[in-house]
Enzyme design. Structure first.
Site, mmCIF file in Angstrom:
data_model
loop_
_atom_site.group_PDB
_atom_site.id
_atom_site.type_symbol
_atom_site.label_atom_id
_atom_site.label_comp_id
_atom_site.label_asym_id
_atom_site.label_seq_id
_atom_site.Cartn_x
_atom_site.Cartn_y
_atom_site.Cartn_z
ATOM 1 N N SER A 110 28.321 -20.207 25.404
ATOM 2 C CA SER A 110 29.356 -20.448 24.502
ATOM 3 C C SER A 110 29.006 -20.657 23.287
ATOM 4 O O SER A 110 27.652 -21.140 23.080
ATOM 5 C CB SER A 110 30.358 -21.641 24.964
ATOM 6 N N TYR B 196 31.678 -29.892 27.495
ATOM 7 C CA TYR B 196 31.391 -28.577 27.724
ATOM 8 C C TYR B 196 30.314 -27.957 26.874
ATOM 9 O O TYR B 196 29.205 -27.268 27.355
ATOM 10 C CB TYR B 196 32.488 -27.920 27.525
#
Length: 237
Positions: free
Chosen positions: A120, A133
């Site tokens: 990501s 995350y």
């Protein structure tokens, strides 16, 4: 392309687009998810080892691994429950480690193979409310690059694709204010978040195309690379 591709997180979103992309290219695909054709919990090393053995027995030697499985737990770092932190790392980091290790051990014997981890853009830039995350994806990114360095002598390439906001159920679960994608595209100065210069949310196929490229012979001299697919959201050169 030919051979066998193992894709984790293949039941939806980016993972499904990646699996479909490999299938269209003529590869035999092991679609792995907790409820997929090859049902496996990537947080379990034992299940992963059994999965890899099964796939190679049924489909043949794995030539490409795409680590796509991931979960998102949001919230302020100081208020984050321990379980949210642990679960996020169990899937996003431990899962990448378990599957990559199991597959790479066999690739080393054959002295060939490709591993692509879908990380990501949050791995490379701080995001409010996304500490677990972002940290888990940063760890998976670093692991994949280190693995690429260790496996390079065997002709095995390991790369990372770092998507930004992509139209998946995971992203839509964050649209709680009724604004849909518009606030994401515009950005939010109050949370120090830039918008998306290209003015659009990515489709899963945009990310899948990057994975397919890095897995192909067209990228035969690319390894340990981190390819951002975020419409310029992180302003990276």
């Amino acid at each position: 392309m030919s051979g066998v591709a193992l894709v984790t997180g293949a039941s939806g979103g980016i993972g499904r687009a990646v699996a479909d992309g490999f299938t269209k290219l003529g590869m035999r695909v092991a679609a792995v998810d907790r409820d997929g054709d090859y049902a496996t919990d990537v947080t379990s090393a034992a299940q992963v080892d059994a999965l890899v053995e099964r796939v190679e027995n049924e489909l043949g030697p794995i030539t490409v691994l795409a680590n796509v499985a991931g979960i998102l737990r949001t919230g302020p770092a100081l208020a984050m429950p321990d379980d949210d932190w642990r679960q996020t790392f169990a899937v996003n980091t431990d899962g990448v480690f378990h599957v990559s290790r199991a597959v790479a051990r066999r690739m080393v014997e054959r002295r060939s193979g490709v591993i692509v981890t879908v990380s990501s853009n949050a791995a490379g830039i701080p995001r409010s409310g996304m500490a677990a995350y972002a940290a888990s994806k940063a760890a998976a990114t670093a692991f994949t690059k280190c693995l690429g360095l260790e496996l390079a002598p065997y002709g095995i390439r390991c790369n990372v694709v770092a998507p930004g906001s992509t139209d998946t159920p995971m992203l839509r679960s964050m649209w709680t204010d009724g604004g849909g994608p518009d606030p994401v595209i515009a950005g939010d100065l109050a949370s120090f978040r830039t918008g998306i210069p290209l003015g659009r949310i990515a489709e899963p196929e945009d990310v899948a195309d990057a994975v397919l490229f890095l897995a192909s012979d067209r990228a035969r001299h690319i390894t340990m690379h981190d390819l951002y697919v975020d419409g310029g959201a992180t302003l990276r050169a």
